[in-house]
Write an enzyme that holds these catalytic residues in place. Sequence first.
Site, short mmCIF file in Angstrom:
data_model
loop_
_atom_site.label_atom_id
_atom_site.label_comp_id
_atom_site.label_asym_id
_atom_site.label_seq_id
_atom_site.Cartn_x
_atom_site.Cartn_y
_atom_site.Cartn_z
N ARG A 40 -3.05 -2.41 9.29
CA ARG A 40 -2.92 -3.87 9.22
C ARG A 40 -3.36 -4.42 10.58
O ARG A 40 -2.69 -4.18 11.59
CB ARG A 40 -1.47 -4.25 8.91
CG ARG A 40 -1.23 -5.75 8.72
CD ARG A 40 0.22 -5.96 8.31
NE ARG A 40 0.59 -7.36 8.19
CZ ARG A 40 0.52 -8.06 7.07
NH1 ARG A 40 0.06 -7.50 5.96
NH2 ARG A 40 0.90 -9.33 7.04
N HIS B 4 -7.67 -9.14 2.02
CA HIS B 4 -6.32 -8.61 1.76
C HIS B 4 -6.30 -8.05 0.33
O HIS B 4 -5.64 -8.59 -0.56
CB HIS B 4 -5.30 -9.72 1.92
CG HIS B 4 -3.89 -9.25 2.14
ND1 HIS B 4 -3.53 -7.91 2.11
CD2 HIS B 4 -2.73 -9.94 2.37
CE1 HIS B 4 -2.23 -7.80 2.32
NE2 HIS B 4 -1.73 -9.02 2.48
N GLN C 212 -2.99 -7.27 -1.74
CA GLN C 212 -2.34 -8.47 -2.25
C GLN C 212 -2.96 -8.91 -3.56
O GLN C 212 -2.26 -9.31 -4.50
CB GLN C 212 -2.44 -9.60 -1.22
CG GLN C 212 -1.79 -10.90 -1.66
CD GLN C 212 -0.30 -10.76 -1.84
OE1 GLN C 212 0.40 -10.32 -0.93
NE2 GLN C 212 0.20 -11.12 -3.02
N ASP D 279 -2.03 -20.50 0.24
CA ASP D 279 -1.51 -19.63 1.30
C ASP D 279 -1.21 -20.52 2.51
O ASP D 279 -1.54 -21.71 2.53
CB ASP D 279 -2.53 -18.54 1.65
CG ASP D 279 -1.94 -17.42 2.50
OD1 ASP D 279 -0.71 -17.39 2.70
OD2 ASP D 279 -2.71 -16.58 2.99
N CYS E 27 1.15 -15.68 -1.61
CA CYS E 27 1.41 -14.30 -1.18
C CYS E 27 2.62 -14.20 -0.25
O CYS E 27 3.10 -13.10 0.00
CB CYS E 27 0.17 -13.71 -0.53
SG CYS E 27 -0.31 -14.50 1.03
N ARG F 290 3.65 -6.11 -5.13
CA ARG F 290 3.00 -5.38 -4.04
C ARG F 290 3.43 -3.92 -4.07
O ARG F 290 2.61 -3.00 -3.86
CB ARG F 290 3.38 -6.00 -2.69
CG ARG F 290 2.71 -7.32 -2.37
CD ARG F 290 1.23 -7.15 -2.02
NE ARG F 290 1.02 -6.28 -0.90
CZ ARG F 290 1.10 -6.66 0.38
NH1 ARG F 290 1.39 -7.92 0.69
NH2 ARG F 290 0.88 -5.80 1.36
#
Length: 306
Positions: free
Chosen positions: A106, A133, A136, A224, A262, A290
């Site tokens: 990450r 991502h 996700q 987001d 998310c 997830r």
Amino acid sequence: MNQLGRPPVRHFLDLRDFDTATLRHLLTLAAQLKRHPVQPLLTGRTLALLFEKPSTRTRVSFEVAMRQLGGAVTVLTDRDMQLGRGETVADTARVLSRYVDAIMLRTDRVWKLTELAAHATIPVINGLTEASHPCQLMADILTFEEHRGPIEGRKIAWLGDGNNVARSWVEAAIRFGFTLHMASPADCEIPSALQDWARAEGGQITITRNPEEAAEGAAAVVTDCWVSMSDDPGRDARSLAAYRVTADLMARAAPDALFLHCLPAHRGEEVTSDVIDGRWSVVFDEAENRLHAQKAILAWLLGDRC
């Protein structure tokens, strides 16, 4: 086979790297593992979790996923790794490949992910970069289809910043065959190179400045945070205020529209509380998924029968 006679290493870096059949297989596997969560598929395997950016959902979901599959995890933050003290990404990849069976990174620098995968002899997973991502998005598609059936041919609306999650939504639209209507200010839209790629792939991507137009009749509305972790925290978000997801805006979507985010959410900024807590919202199902989507990715990368 590579030049050493070994099969090529599987990585999970971006949705565009896979064909639709492979991504569909992963979603099927995720659904199966959600129904039967504890299985000894990865007994004796170890996953290294490398965090250059803070995390709640990514860390906990990967740790629990690996343990439910019978494996182990080791967690390294930027304070623990020699990467921050001059060691190259390539050398880190070579060393970790001798210790563990897979690496999740990450980071806010996509070149680090690319270089890690280039030099690792074990699978590498994209846990987030400033450019995408994909884990996700696998959870998002799984969530939508649990609630509303196949996403193919449906209209999905993205409102707000054309950030890393938005960019993965573009790749998902191509691979899963849905139309994506994106409403963003001019200075926040997805990169032109990604728009060109989507057109070349035959994708149905519409970019507008009008959030009501994007949301009209949509099967799901997605947003987001306006300021992502890789952004300047002092960034002026005033241009995004018109793209806030409100109950009035959700009323323009389909009667059974879903709201996805998310997380973490900044309530009152990109979304109002009556939406994120309302009848449209599936954000906590999305967060749970997830775990299941990443469990499928791990099983596919490391499991002998997946």
